[in-house]
Design a protein around this motif. Structure first.
Motif, short mmCIF file in Angstrom:
data_model
loop_
_atom_site.label_atom_id
_atom_site.label_comp_id
_atom_site.label_asym_id
_atom_site.label_seq_id
_atom_site.Cartn_x
_atom_site.Cartn_y
_atom_site.Cartn_z
N PHE A 16 0.83 -1.20 0.00
CA PHE A 16 0.00 0.00 0.00
C PHE A 16 0.87 1.26 0.00
CE2 PHE A 16 -2.58 3.28 2.14
CZ PHE A 16 -3.64 3.32 1.26
N ILE A 17 1.95 1.23 0.76
CA ILE A 17 2.88 2.37 0.77
C ILE A 17 3.48 2.59 -0.62
CG2 ILE A 17 5.07 3.22 1.70
CD1 ILE A 17 2.70 3.39 3.64
N GLU A 18 3.79 1.51 -1.32
CA GLU A 18 4.29 1.63 -2.69
C GLU A 18 3.25 2.27 -3.60
OE1 GLU A 18 7.32 1.07 -4.11
OE2 GLU A 18 7.92 0.93 -2.00
N SER A 19 1.97 1.94 -3.36
CA SER A 19 0.89 2.55 -4.14
C SER A 19 0.86 4.06 -3.93
CB SER A 19 -0.45 1.95 -3.73
OG SER A 19 -0.48 0.56 -3.92
N LEU A 20 1.08 4.49 -2.70
CA LEU A 20 1.11 5.93 -2.41
C LEU A 20 2.30 6.61 -3.06
CD1 LEU A 20 0.05 5.99 1.37
CD2 LEU A 20 -1.34 6.57 -0.62
N LEU B 30 -3.73 -0.04 -6.69
CA LEU B 30 -2.94 -0.75 -5.71
C LEU B 30 -1.76 -1.46 -6.35
CD1 LEU B 30 -5.82 -2.30 -3.60
CD2 LEU B 30 -4.56 -0.18 -3.17
N THR B 31 -0.63 -1.40 -5.66
CA THR B 31 0.57 -2.14 -6.06
C THR B 31 0.51 -3.51 -5.43
OG1 THR B 31 1.85 -0.08 -6.21
CG2 THR B 31 3.09 -2.16 -5.99
N GLN B 32 0.78 -4.54 -6.21
CA GLN B 32 0.74 -5.90 -5.70
C GLN B 32 2.12 -6.35 -5.26
OE1 GLN B 32 -2.30 -7.31 -5.38
NE2 GLN B 32 -3.03 -5.37 -6.25
#
Length: 305
Positions: free
Chosen positions: A109-113, A301-303
């Motif tokens: 989730f942090i990567e998505s941000l 979202l990043t997986q």
């Protein structure tokens, strides 16, 4: 770039929430970070409305489907918004995320941000008109007129006294016993249904009711609303098909119909059918559903690898 998190107060997963907030605080991609906790019903709406007015870059909802619905309606209180919407599901059912995408870990989730990849998501709208009032609510997942609206009205009141999970189970069971089908007329394109109605489920997402895949073909980016119409269907027919709904299988029944459209209306003799949107009670009266004329920017979202 500013980010705001609107967090449902009293989340049971405090350790996970604490870890999430600590990692967001460490990010250097946002010039300002604000964390809000809700204190009363409708507070998430008020907070999101203010963030939209301040043109905050991204608003993240942390909670269940009801909290996300409040936030979306707050962001869209004047219509289209440039604010990006994201979610970190910490509710009971979290049905919206079962279509939009589950979060695999805090790190992903942090990567998505960090990446801030977005996609324009469809928005549904339900309008209930009576002689006394006109109620409107947007929805991102699923809305329901009939049985679902009947349950939601009682549930939303009782949650204040007994809490979410207990009230949900109680009123779902009571709803199956107490709800009385009414005659209705529904016109969807060339299709017309006139007869007793159990429920009209209008779907942007696929899943509602804590895992029931009521619209297996629904997508939140396809520019249409999927409709699953339960006409003169008995409660027993509905209950015995719950295993099929959990598997995402279409139900073969002469009074169950699968349709898609961008707008339609429901009318009854007294226009007293009740409606809900994402589990939140809307109102009763002549009911119109439509695909909103604008979309909402949804954080992608990043997986995990």
């Amino acid at each position: 770039m500013k980010i705001a998190l609107i967090i449902k107060k009293n989340s049971k997963r405090r350790i996970l929430l604490s870890s999430l907030l600590e990692k967001i605080k460490q990010l250097d991609v946002f010039s300002e970070q604000t964390f809000y906790y809700t204190n009363y019903p409708g507070h998430a709406y008020d907070l999101a409305k203010n963030e939209a007015l301040k043109r905050t870059s991204i608003v993240i909802g942390v909670g269940g489907d009801g909290t996300l619905n409040e936030i979306v309606n707050g962001l869209l209180h004047k219509g289209e918004t440039e604010t990006i919407f994201g979610y970190f599901p910490l509710g009971t059912a979290n049905d919206f995320s079962k279509t939009a995408g589950k979060i695999e870990s805090i790190d992903s989730f942090i990567e998505s941000l960090k990446k801030l990849s977005i996609k324009e998501m469809d928005i549904g709208e339900v309008i209930c008109e009576s002689k006394k009032s006109k109620k409107r609510k947007f929805f991102i997942n699923i809305a329901d007129t009939g049985l679902g609206g009947f349950i939601a009205k009682k549930l939303n009141k009782d949650q204040k006294l007994f809490g979410g999970q207990f009230a949900y189970i109680k009123h779902t069971l009571l709803g199956f016993v107490q709800f009385k089908k009414k005659g209705a007329r529904i016109q969807i394109g060339d299709f017309c249904y006139e007869g007793k109605l159990l429920s009209v489920v209008v779907c942007n997402g696929k899943v509602f009711g804590n895992g029931l895949i009521v619209a297996p073909m629904a997508e939140i980016y396809d520019g249409t609303l999927n409709v699953t119409l339960f006409g003169d269907v008995t409660i027993w027919d509905y209950i015995k098909n719950l295993p099929n709904l959990r598997k995402g299988l279409k139900i073969e029944h002469p009074n169950i119909f699968y349709l898609n459209c961008t707008t339609f209306s429901i009318s009854t003799q007294n226009n007293d059918l009740k409606s809900e949107a994402d589990g939140e009670y809307v109102g009763s009266g002549k009911t119109t559903y439509r695909l909103a004329s604008f979309s909402l920017k949804l954080l992608q979202l990043t997986q995990d690898l």
